[in-house]
Write an enzyme that holds these catalytic residues in place. Structure first.
Site: not given
Length: 275
Positions: A41, A112, A153
């Site tokens: 990331e 995300k 994440c």
């Protein structure tokens, strides 16, 4: 069978330096015979503030991403990397994962969904203050090494999105990350192995590791996990993380099939509907 590489390093606010590291990792992966390189990331930069991040965004678009695309085509290597991308708001960015094909083209991307807002005794992070949340799940991508589902994440803590991707045919789940040290120490490995076991799929988690600036340190521990929950390869974690490295693992789609046949997970959706 396909060999893949999972990368780890400590990004800073120097976009060109980060690109140099990523291209070095791509060369190492290709030399080892890997078909793909997974990068963490925010591989393009980790800033010391949201304001600084906005000033770095143009370099990500004009320098970092084209540089990764060149590395992919040079080495005939698929590259999966977390970057920042422009959003619909001038004050925000998108936390994005891109899939770069062996021809050097960005063929797929994912923004995300779950943003990381947390307050700890030693650290406060509010990703929502600087980042626009994604609005959809990208369907699994057909790649030379299997059908790949994209996550980032904090998405790791939400098994619903992993299940949705597996239901759509994902055989591999990517979780490029920059976990904090406290959460990484407590939950990183157990969550990755859980997603692999639940989804009966490979999990590939490239990671930021080490100190980025005075305010921020990442846990590291990049790893590849098999559909049986076995850690096939990992990078250093905690205080030992920081130096750029890769770990290698073989992806065997036959194993995905065998695990799903030998340990079938039949969901009682008739009961779930009543809950």
């Amino acid at each position: 069978m396909a060999l893949i590489a999972c990368g780890q390093f400590s990004a800073t606010n120097d976009v060109l330096a980060n690109l140099k590291i990523c291209r070095s990792l791509a060369a190492r992966a290709a030399a080892a015979g890997a078909k793909a390189l997974f990068l963490p990331e925010a591989s393009d930069y980790i800033s010391s503030s949201p304001a600084e991040g906005l000033t770095l965004l143009p370099q990500s678009t004009t320098l970092f991403l084209p540089g990764l695309c060149l590395a992919a085509s040079t080495h005939s290597l698929s590259i999966i990397a977390g970057i920042h991308a422009p959003s619909s708001s001038p004050d925000l960015v998108r936390n994005t994962l891109v899939y770069i094909s062996t021809t050097g083209l960005v063929s797929h991307s994912y923004n995300k969904l779950h943003l990381f807002d947390i307050t700890l005794p030693s650290l406060t992070l509010r990703e929502s203050a600087s980042t626009e949340a994604g609005s959809s799940i990208t369907p699994p991508i057909a790649t030379p090494f299997g059908r790949l589902g994209l996550q980032i994440c904090f998405d790791l803590r939400f098994p619903e999105t992993a299940r949705a991707l597996v239901n759509q045919g994902a055989e591999i789940l990517a979780y490029p990350s920059a976990f904090t040290v406290p959460t990484g120490r407590a939950h990183w490995e157990v969550l990755l192995r859980a997603r692999a076991v639940e989804g009966q799929c490979y999990v590939v988690a490239a990671a930021q590791g080490g100190r980025h600036n005075e305010k921020r340190v990442s846990w590291g521990g990049a790893m590849v996990v098999s559909p049986w929950g076995e850690v096939l390869g990992r990078c250093k974690e905690g205080e030992e993380a920081g130096e750029p490295e890769i770990c290698l693992a073989e992806v065997d789609l036959g194993l995905v099939h065998r695990v799903r046949v030998e340990c079938p997970l039949r969901r009682r959706t008739d009961v779930y509907a009543e809950l």
